[in-house]
Design a protein around this motif. Structure first.
Motif, PDB file in Angstrom:
ATOM      1  N   ILE A  80     -33.176  16.748 -21.342  1.00  0.00           N
ATOM      2  CA  ILE A  80     -33.300  17.807 -22.346  1.00  0.00           C
ATOM      3  C   ILE A  80     -33.337  17.135 -23.714  1.00  0.00           C
ATOM      4  CG2 ILE A  80     -32.188  19.836 -23.366  1.00  0.00           C
ATOM      5  CD1 ILE A  80     -31.043  20.311 -20.464  1.00  0.00           C
ATOM      6  N   SER A  81     -34.475  17.282 -24.414  1.00  0.00           N
ATOM      7  CA  SER A  81     -34.696  16.583 -25.680  1.00  0.00           C
ATOM      8  C   SER A  81     -34.809  17.575 -26.820  1.00  0.00           C
ATOM      9  CB  SER A  81     -35.995  15.776 -25.615  1.00  0.00           C
ATOM     10  OG  SER A  81     -35.967  14.886 -24.531  1.00  0.00           O
ATOM     11  N   ASP A  82     -34.187  17.217 -27.956  1.00  0.00           N
ATOM     12  CA  ASP A  82     -34.348  18.039 -29.160  1.00  0.00           C
ATOM     13  C   ASP A  82     -34.860  17.180 -30.301  1.00  0.00           C
ATOM     14  OD1 ASP A  82     -32.108  16.953 -30.870  1.00  0.00           O
ATOM     15  OD2 ASP A  82     -30.868  17.737 -29.236  1.00  0.00           O
ATOM     16  N   LYS A  83     -35.233  17.849 -31.398  1.00  0.00           N
ATOM     17  CA  LYS A  83     -35.710  17.146 -32.595  1.00  0.00           C
ATOM     18  C   LYS A  83     -34.740  17.360 -33.739  1.00  0.00           C
ATOM     19  CE  LYS A  83     -40.459  16.837 -31.216  1.00  0.00           C
ATOM     20  NZ  LYS A  83     -41.815  17.356 -31.255  1.00  0.00           N
ATOM     21  N   GLY A  84     -33.456  17.279 -33.413  1.00  0.00           N
ATOM     22  CA  GLY A  84     -32.399  17.571 -34.369  1.00  0.00           C
ATOM     23  C   GLY A  84     -31.898  16.369 -35.141  1.00  0.00           C
ATOM     24  N   VAL A  85     -30.637  16.446 -35.576  1.00  0.00           N
ATOM     25  CA  VAL A  85     -30.065  15.454 -36.488  1.00  0.00           C
ATOM     26  C   VAL A  85     -29.858  14.094 -35.842  1.00  0.00           C
ATOM     27  CG1 VAL A  85     -28.940  17.168 -37.942  1.00  0.00           C
ATOM     28  CG2 VAL A  85     -27.686  16.223 -35.981  1.00  0.00           C
ATOM     29  N   GLY A  86     -29.777  14.074 -34.492  1.00  0.00           N
ATOM     30  CA  GLY A  86     -29.552  12.808 -33.816  1.00  0.00           C
ATOM     31  C   GLY A  86     -28.104  12.360 -33.869  1.00  0.00           C
ATOM     32  N   ILE A  87     -27.828  11.225 -33.255  1.00  0.00           N
ATOM     33  CA  ILE A  87     -26.465  10.694 -33.141  1.00  0.00           C
ATOM     34  C   ILE A  87     -26.504   9.214 -33.513  1.00  0.00           C
ATOM     35  CG2 ILE A  87     -24.546  10.265 -31.535  1.00  0.00           C
ATOM     36  CD1 ILE A  87     -25.842  12.553 -29.784  1.00  0.00           C
ATOM     37  N   VAL A  92     -23.026   7.261 -29.692  1.00  0.00           N
ATOM     38  CA  VAL A  92     -23.810   7.913 -28.640  1.00  0.00           C
ATOM     39  C   VAL A  92     -23.084   7.901 -27.285  1.00  0.00           C
ATOM     40  CG1 VAL A  92     -25.292   6.017 -27.850  1.00  0.00           C
ATOM     41  CG2 VAL A  92     -26.248   8.299 -28.096  1.00  0.00           C
ATOM     42  N   GLU A  93     -22.211   6.929 -27.065  1.00  0.00           N
ATOM     43  CA  GLU A  93     -21.450   6.918 -25.809  1.00  0.00           C
ATOM     44  C   GLU A  93     -20.175   7.739 -25.901  1.00  0.00           C
ATOM     45  OE1 GLU A  93     -20.957   2.944 -24.338  1.00  0.00           O
ATOM     46  OE2 GLU A  93     -23.131   2.659 -24.178  1.00  0.00           O
ATOM     47  N   LYS A  94     -19.706   7.955 -27.142  1.00  0.00           N
ATOM     48  CA  LYS A  94     -18.413   8.637 -27.314  1.00  0.00           C
ATOM     49  C   LYS A  94     -18.526  10.152 -27.214  1.00  0.00           C
ATOM     50  CE  LYS A  94     -16.803   5.064 -30.526  1.00  0.00           C
ATOM     51  NZ  LYS A  94     -16.988   4.830 -31.968  1.00  0.00           N
ATOM     52  N   ILE A  95     -19.736  10.674 -27.309  1.00  0.00           N
ATOM     53  CA  ILE A  95     -19.879  12.141 -27.341  1.00  0.00           C
ATOM     54  C   ILE A  95     -19.426  12.804 -26.042  1.00  0.00           C
ATOM     55  CG2 ILE A  95     -21.690  12.137 -29.108  1.00  0.00           C
ATOM     56  CD1 ILE A  95     -23.719  12.724 -26.811  1.00  0.00           C
ATOM     57  N   TYR A 100     -14.242  14.547 -28.983  1.00  0.00           N
ATOM     58  CA  TYR A 100     -14.989  13.699 -29.914  1.00  0.00           C
ATOM     59  C   TYR A 100     -16.145  14.490 -30.528  1.00  0.00           C
ATOM     60  CZ  TYR A 100     -17.501   9.941 -32.099  1.00  0.00           C
ATOM     61  OH  TYR A 100     -18.115   9.152 -33.032  1.00  0.00           O
ATOM     62  N   ARG A 101     -16.240  14.435 -31.875  1.00  0.00           N
ATOM     63  CA  ARG A 101     -17.344  15.085 -32.586  1.00  0.00           C
ATOM     64  C   ARG A 101     -17.820  14.124 -33.668  1.00  0.00           C
ATOM     65  NH1 ARG A 101     -15.704  21.193 -33.645  1.00  0.00           N
ATOM     66  NH2 ARG A 101     -17.818  21.518 -32.916  1.00  0.00           N
ATOM     67  N   VAL A 102     -19.130  13.987 -33.813  1.00  0.00           N
ATOM     68  CA  VAL A 102     -19.674  12.945 -34.691  1.00  0.00           C
ATOM     69  C   VAL A 102     -19.290  13.187 -36.144  1.00  0.00           C
ATOM     70  CG1 VAL A 102     -21.785  11.899 -35.578  1.00  0.00           C
ATOM     71  CG2 VAL A 102     -21.586  12.412 -33.133  1.00  0.00           C
ATOM     72  N   ASP A 103     -19.612  14.358 -36.636  1.00  0.00           N
ATOM     73  CA  ASP A 103     -19.390  14.663 -38.053  1.00  0.00           C
ATOM     74  C   ASP A 103     -18.363  15.785 -38.103  1.00  0.00           C
ATOM     75  OD1 ASP A 103     -19.451  15.835 -40.574  1.00  0.00           O
ATOM     76  OD2 ASP A 103     -21.590  15.414 -40.868  1.00  0.00           O
ATOM     77  N   LYS A 104     -17.116  15.411 -38.399  1.00  0.00           N
ATOM     78  CA  LYS A 104     -16.029  16.382 -38.261  1.00  0.00           C
ATOM     79  C   LYS A 104     -16.218  17.600 -39.157  1.00  0.00           C
ATOM     80  CE  LYS A 104     -12.641  13.167 -36.495  1.00  0.00           C
ATOM     81  NZ  LYS A 104     -13.662  12.071 -36.408  1.00  0.00           N
ATOM     82  N   GLY A 112     -16.806  25.354 -32.185  1.00  0.00           N
ATOM     83  CA  GLY A 112     -16.690  24.648 -30.913  1.00  0.00           C
ATOM     84  C   GLY A 112     -15.468  23.762 -30.909  1.00  0.00           C
ATOM     85  N   THR A 113     -15.245  23.108 -29.771  1.00  0.00           N
ATOM     86  CA  THR A 113     -14.008  22.336 -29.595  1.00  0.00           C
ATOM     87  C   THR A 113     -14.253  20.853 -29.358  1.00  0.00           C
ATOM     88  OG1 THR A 113     -14.098  22.817 -27.250  1.00  0.00           O
ATOM     89  CG2 THR A 113     -12.778  24.297 -28.604  1.00  0.00           C
ATOM     90  N   GLY A 114     -15.482  20.465 -29.060  1.00  0.00           N
ATOM     91  CA  GLY A 114     -15.739  19.072 -28.702  1.00  0.00           C
ATOM     92  C   GLY A 114     -15.447  18.786 -27.241  1.00  0.00           C
ATOM     93  N   LEU A 115     -15.397  19.836 -26.428  1.00  0.00           N
ATOM     94  CA  LEU A 115     -15.103  19.675 -24.991  1.00  0.00           C
ATOM     95  C   LEU A 115     -16.336  19.827 -24.112  1.00  0.00           C
ATOM     96  CD1 LEU A 115     -11.692  21.500 -24.472  1.00  0.00           C
ATOM     97  CD2 LEU A 115     -12.227  19.121 -23.941  1.00  0.00           C
ATOM     98  N   GLY A 116     -17.409  20.405 -24.678  1.00  0.00           N
ATOM     99  CA  GLY A 116     -18.575  20.765 -23.855  1.00  0.00           C
ATOM    100  C   GLY A 116     -19.121  19.617 -23.024  1.00  0.00           C
ATOM    101  N   LEU A 117     -19.349  18.474 -23.639  1.00  0.00           N
ATOM    102  CA  LEU A 117     -19.952  17.353 -22.910  1.00  0.00           C
ATOM    103  C   LEU A 117     -18.949  16.644 -22.000  1.00  0.00           C
ATOM    104  CD1 LEU A 117     -22.396  15.800 -25.561  1.00  0.00           C
ATOM    105  CD2 LEU A 117     -22.994  17.077 -23.491  1.00  0.00           C
ATOM    106  N   ALA A 118     -17.656  16.703 -22.353  1.00  0.00           N
ATOM    107  CA  ALA A 118     -16.624  16.130 -21.474  1.00  0.00           C
ATOM    108  C   ALA A 118     -16.577  16.941 -20.176  1.00  0.00           C
ATOM    109  CB  ALA A 118     -15.271  16.128 -22.171  1.00  0.00           C
TER     110      ALA A 118
END
Ligand code: ATP
Ligand code: MG
Length: 158
Positions: A80-87, A92-95, A100-104, A112-118
């Motif tokens: 699933i690819s997007d054309k967004g802000v990127g990481i 990129v491994e910590k998400i 963990y959230r890139v830009d607090k 959101g909570t930062g749990l979705g990808l975990a």
């Protein structure tokens, strides 16, 4: 249970497009044969809902969201690819880490909570699969999922 993935992914993407994705173009690149896979469809729906939500949440300018599915020797690949802000490369491994959230500051505003990808990673692990991200800052992000070939139960040509 056995799920036909073309039908299943079409349902997920179309529903998402109708409810939340009006300013985006969703492109599905799927094979021409059915893909019967043994998955927990309720749990996998959670995975795809979060990945699609992220694609939208982190793409302030809208744009195309590409959903690519292909059967390879080692398994079923879904991207699933997007054309967004990127990481940034060092994140990129910590998400996939809990909370963990890139830009607090930005993430707090977006909610959101930062749990979705975990949670997604845990569900993919339960399927003996793999999940990882590739990304370029300012260009976009791709989330890759691989489900083991042992879960593939064949599929007729469409
Ligand atoms: P939640 O999913 O719990 O509502 P969240 O979206 O912040 O909150 P995750 O889905 O786990 O949490 O994502 C973790 C972080 O990874 C996000 O906060 C964001 O910084 C980054 N991220 C995830 N997907 C993308 C994406 N498609 N583009 C850019 N950054 C992303
Ligand atoms: Mg999320």
């Amino acid at each position: 249970s056995t799920v036909e993935m073309l039908e299943y992914m079409t349902l997920i993407v179309d529903r998402f497009e109708m409810t939340k994705g009006h300013q985006f173009v969703f492109t599905k690149v799927f094979p021409k044969h059915e893909l019967n896979m043994i998955i927990d469809s309720d749990k996998m729906t959670q995975v795809f809902d979060n990945i699609l939500s992220n694609a939208i949440k982190y793409s302030p300018e809208g744009g195309e969201i590409l959903i690519n599915m292909a059967l390879q020797n080692e398994g079923l690949i879904i991207e699933i690819s997007d054309k967004g802000v990127g990481i940034p490369a060092d994140s990129v491994e910590k998400i996939f880490d809990r909370f963990y959230r890139v830009d607090k500051a930005r993430s707090r505003k977006l909610g959101g909570t930062g749990l979705g990808l975990a949670i997604a990673k845990e569900i993919i692990r339960e399927h003996q699969g793999e999940i990882w991200a590739t990304s370029k800052e300012g260009k976009g992000t791709t989330i890759h999922i691989k489900l083991p070939i042992a879960r593939y139960k064949g599929g007729a040509m469409k």
